[in-house]
Design a protein around this motif. Structure first.
Motif, PDB file in Angstrom:
ATOM      1  N   GLU A  58       0.838  -1.203   0.000  1.00  0.00           N
ATOM      2  CA  GLU A  58       0.000   0.000   0.000  1.00  0.00           C
ATOM      3  C   GLU A  58       0.880   1.264   0.000  1.00  0.00           C
ATOM      4  OE1 GLU A  58      -3.148   0.003  -0.546  1.00  0.00           O
ATOM      5  OE2 GLU A  58      -3.316   2.195  -0.351  1.00  0.00           O
ATOM      6  N   LEU A  59       1.963   1.212   0.807  1.00  0.00           N
ATOM      7  CA  LEU A  59       2.884   2.351   0.847  1.00  0.00           C
ATOM      8  C   LEU A  59       3.511   2.567  -0.530  1.00  0.00           C
ATOM      9  CD1 LEU A  59       4.388   4.465   2.668  1.00  0.00           C
ATOM     10  CD2 LEU A  59       6.206   2.773   2.866  1.00  0.00           C
ATOM     11  N   ILE A  62       1.037   4.365  -2.726  1.00  0.00           N
ATOM     12  CA  ILE A  62       0.929   5.805  -2.395  1.00  0.00           C
ATOM     13  C   ILE A  62       2.147   6.551  -2.960  1.00  0.00           C
ATOM     14  CG2 ILE A  62       0.850   7.496  -0.506  1.00  0.00           C
ATOM     15  CD1 ILE A  62      -0.469   5.248   1.234  1.00  0.00           C
ATOM     16  N   ARG A  84      -1.357  10.893   3.449  1.00  0.00           N
ATOM     17  CA  ARG A  84      -1.687   9.456   3.486  1.00  0.00           C
ATOM     18  C   ARG A  84      -0.438   8.627   3.803  1.00  0.00           C
ATOM     19  NH1 ARG A  84      -4.500   7.368  -1.738  1.00  0.00           N
ATOM     20  NH2 ARG A  84      -4.068   5.372  -0.751  1.00  0.00           N
ATOM     21  N   TYR A  88      -0.169   6.373   7.047  1.00  0.00           N
ATOM     22  CA  TYR A  88       0.096   4.943   6.867  1.00  0.00           C
ATOM     23  C   TYR A  88       1.253   4.493   7.766  1.00  0.00           C
ATOM     24  CZ  TYR A  88       1.402   0.577   4.523  1.00  0.00           C
ATOM     25  OH  TYR A  88       1.714  -0.732   4.247  1.00  0.00           O
ATOM     26  N   ASP A  91       0.460   4.287  11.517  1.00  0.00           N
ATOM     27  CA  ASP A  91      -0.692   3.489  11.944  1.00  0.00           C
ATOM     28  C   ASP A  91      -0.604   2.053  11.406  1.00  0.00           C
ATOM     29  OD1 ASP A  91      -3.198   3.143  13.161  1.00  0.00           O
ATOM     30  OD2 ASP A  91      -4.225   3.467  11.262  1.00  0.00           O
ATOM     31  N   ILE A  92       0.525   1.437  11.620  1.00  0.00           N
ATOM     32  CA  ILE A  92       0.650   0.054  11.142  1.00  0.00           C
ATOM     33  C   ILE A  92       1.167  -0.866  12.251  1.00  0.00           C
ATOM     34  CG2 ILE A  92       0.946   0.308   8.633  1.00  0.00           C
ATOM     35  CD1 ILE A  92       3.993   0.414   9.187  1.00  0.00           C
TER      36      ILE A  92
END
Lengths: 97, 226
Positions: A58-59, A62, A84, A88, A91-92
């Motif tokens: 996901e990173l 982005i 974002r 990210y 918050d992982i």
């Protein structure tokens, strides 16, 4: 909180990867404050290249989006993407598999 | 075919280098790294890799340009090159093929992709062996890196990746030997190389032609007792 599954084999190199992302957040915030989109594009390019391998898909997406928006001159889209990116990374939860 | 290969990773991203190193070492390969073409050029003087993983977008330079430097060092194209890039455009891939590289990996690279690529290229990575050299090659010279690990007035032990099987003369260029003033000696292999570990050999070399005054340098070396 999203759980990121990281290969057990990468356990000893992960701290360095995470530390470099913290540095990137500082650099991205500095660069956006002076509208230095060239530096932001480079960071996006770099992070997009390595994140997937470490399990941070996901990173990587982005970061790729940041790179592409800078490249195409859609600068108004860059700041929300950086937010974002920051969100990210703060918050992982890491799970070694 | 030796399973372990020497691989040079050229990428300006330290996380990418660390990741590739980890996976390749896990496969049993010896890995070297460079963050730019300048460092890579220095590395090539130290090691002669079987394979180079070369990023196209290096910081402030294009990885494609480095290929010509590799070809100057290796005109017979024994070193194989795989390009790495996040560019998936047909143009970049075609250019890579046209230049004569041996593969193209698109970032992000995962374990499976790398493993499949390595498995595919492995048979191409062996260097040809020099055997039964014809008399017309009696002036053939080869260059390699090594380390002098022991030295006395009559002999030194050279640790290197080369297994010497014949008595021959060596030309050793060494700052250390120069410092102790014996670089003018002749160095002749007098004993076949012995295996130290896989791919590493110790070769016993006679130190010939030094006069009494030249030996002061060796005698002045401090020795440590175990």
């Amino acid at each position: 909180m999203p759980i990121i599954e990281v290969d057990e084999e990468l356990k000893d190199i992960l701290p360095s990867f995470l530390e470099n992302r913290k540095k990137d957040i500082i650099l991205l915030n500095e660069a956006i404050s002076i509208k230095d989109y060239s530096s932001i594009e480079k960071i996006g390019h770099r992070v997009a290249g390595s994140s997937g391998g470490y399990g941070f898909d996901e990173l990587g997406k982005i970061a790729k989006q940041i790179e592409l928006e800078c490249k195409s001159g859609h600068f108004e889209n860059v700041e929300p993407l950086i937010k974002r990116f920051v969100l990210y990374m703060t918050d992982i939860e890491i799970k070694f598999v | 075919m030796r399973k372990s290969k020497t691989i040079l990773i050229i990428d300006d991203d330290p996380d990418m280098r660390a990741y590739l190193r980890k996976l390749l070492e896990g496969m049993g390969h010896e890995v070297h790294e460079a963050q730019d073409s300048h460092t890579a050029e220095k590395k090539l003087a130290e090691v002669f890799p079987h394979l180079i993983l070369l990023d196209i977008n290096l910081e402030n330079e294009n990885g494609f340009h480095f290929i010509s430097q590799v070809r100057m060092i290796d005109p017979h194209r024994r070193i194989k090159i795989i390009m790495i890039s996040s560019m998936s455009s047909k143009k970049a891939i075609e250019l890579s093929q046209k230049i004569g590289t041996h593969g193209y990996l698109i970032k992000p690279i995962n374990n499976n992709i790398l493993m499949t690529t390595m498995k595919k290229i492995m048979p191409e990575l062996d260097f040809p062996e020099a055997k039964n050299l014809d008399i017309s090659f009696n002036k053939l010279t080869a260059r390699c890196s090594g380390q002098v690990i022991k030295i006395s007035e009559i002999e030194l032990v050279l640790r290197s990746k080369i297994k010497f099987t014949e008595k021959m003369k060596l030309l050793i260029q060494s700052q250390f030997l120069k410092k102790i003033d014996i670089d003018r000696a002749q160095f002749i292999i007098h004993q076949m190389s012995k295996d130290v570990q896989p791919g590493i050999y110790d070769t016993y070399v006679s130190v010939v032609g030094l006069k009494e005054k030249d030996l002061k340098g060796i005698r002045s070396l401090k020795t440590k007792k175990a």
